[in-house]
Enzyme design. Structure first.
Site, PDB file in Angstrom:
ATOM      1  N   SER A 161      44.876  41.530  40.138  1.00 56.64           N
ATOM      2  CA  SER A 161      43.763  41.075  40.964  1.00 56.64           C
ATOM      3  C   SER A 161      44.266  40.293  42.180  1.00 56.64           C
ATOM      4  CB  SER A 161      42.813  40.251  40.092  1.00 56.64           C
ATOM      5  OG  SER A 161      41.629  39.954  40.768  1.00 56.64           O
ATOM      6  N   ALA A 162      44.059  38.978  42.237  1.00 55.30           N
ATOM      7  CA  ALA A 162      44.549  38.185  43.375  1.00 55.30           C
ATOM      8  C   ALA A 162      46.064  38.305  43.515  1.00 55.30           C
ATOM      9  CB  ALA A 162      44.147  36.722  43.210  1.00 55.30           C
ATOM     10  N   HIS A 180      39.465  45.662  42.095  1.00 55.62           N
ATOM     11  CA  HIS A 180      38.085  45.698  41.557  1.00 55.62           C
ATOM     12  C   HIS A 180      37.186  46.549  42.450  1.00 55.62           C
ATOM     13  CE1 HIS A 180      39.203  42.124  39.141  1.00 55.62           C
ATOM     14  NE2 HIS A 180      39.623  41.596  40.255  1.00 55.62           N
ATOM     15  N   GLU A 184      38.532  49.132  38.578  1.00 50.76           N
ATOM     16  CA  GLU A 184      38.879  48.461  37.326  1.00 50.76           C
ATOM     17  C   GLU A 184      39.623  49.453  36.438  1.00 50.76           C
ATOM     18  OE1 GLU A 184      36.825  45.035  36.287  1.00 50.76           O
ATOM     19  OE2 GLU A 184      37.684  45.152  38.283  1.00 50.76           O
TER      20      GLU A 184
END
Length: 245
Positions: free
Chosen positions: A123-124, A160, A196
């Site tokens: 993610s990040a 995402h 995802e």
């Protein structure tokens, strides 16, 4: 040294599974048996202790020790000694600011691009592996000195990635529209929308889409294209804006 090795995961938790459950086999084959300990970077979340506990539990269950960088009195030295780096998800602005504040941008780049240690992002942590965090979904809750990130790959990722819901009455901008707005600016690099359950494996000059879902690729001035797991994205690693494609 050795070629860069990156595992860039869209999300750490997939519906119905536990933390990193959907990609644990990918992690094991990525890190292999040479790596004994992983340096974890929990800067994207406020509760760094709790985050480190969650990550440690998972990695220990896979057979790896885990050290959290926030527990080190010298983060730069921790990076210099690390065998592998894992940067977790949370708020991308908070994460990037902490990387700058702790003088870690160049150190991580050197370890990954020159020394060849494995880098895993979720993610990040995937966002900051790219050229910039311009295509994050997060709110700018803090102000990093720059939106330029680690630049381990010469393009951007949107983790995402969400497709428009045809049944929704929501009239706000779709993710695709926001990426198109980004590409209205000159000299903006490709953006890979990772859904995802998707992840990108980079080994040297080879990049392959892995996981259980596909990805959507956005090139400036072109129509977006759909890609299935197994797609070879090596052409994205050519260090240019790919305007000629």
């Amino acid at each position: 040294g050795g070629p860069r090795r990156l595992l860039l995961v869209s999300n750490s938790t997939l519906h119905g599974g536990g933390y990193l459950g959907h990609c644990q086999q990918h992690i094991k084959s990525f890190l292999g048996e040479k790596v004994k300990r992983v340096l974890f970077v929990p800067y994207a979340l406020h509760d760094r202790d709790g985050y480190a506990r969650t990550a440690r539990e998972k990695f220990e269950s896979l057979g790896y020790g885990l050290d959290s960088i926030h527990e080190s009195c010298d983060p730069v030295e921790a990076v210099r000694k690390s065998e592998a780096i894992f940067i977790g998800g949370g708020n991308t602005f908070r994460l990037l600011k902490a990387l700058y504040d702790n003088s870690l941008i160049q150190e991580i780049r050197k370890r990954v691009l020159e020394d060849g240690i494995p880098y895993m992002g979720s993610s990040a942590g995937t966002n900051v592996a790219t050229i910039s965090i311009n295509t994050t979904n997060d709110m700018p809750i803090v102000y990093p000195p720059s939106l330029q990130a680690l630049g381990l790959v010469p393009f951007n990722i949107n983790p995402h990635y969400l497709d428009p819901d045809v049944k929704s009455t929501h009239m706000g901008e779709t993710r695709e529209e926001r990426i198109r707005q980004y590409h209205e600016e000159p000299n903006t690099p490709p953006v890979l929308g990772l859904r995802e359950g998707a992840m990108l494996l980079v080994e040297g000059d080879k990049a392959t889409l892995q996981g259980v879902t596909g990805a959507r690729l956005f090139l400036r001035g072109k129509k977006p294209t759909e890609h299935e797991p197994g797609t070879d994205f090596s052409f994205l690693l050519i260090d240019s804006n790919l305007q000629s494609l």
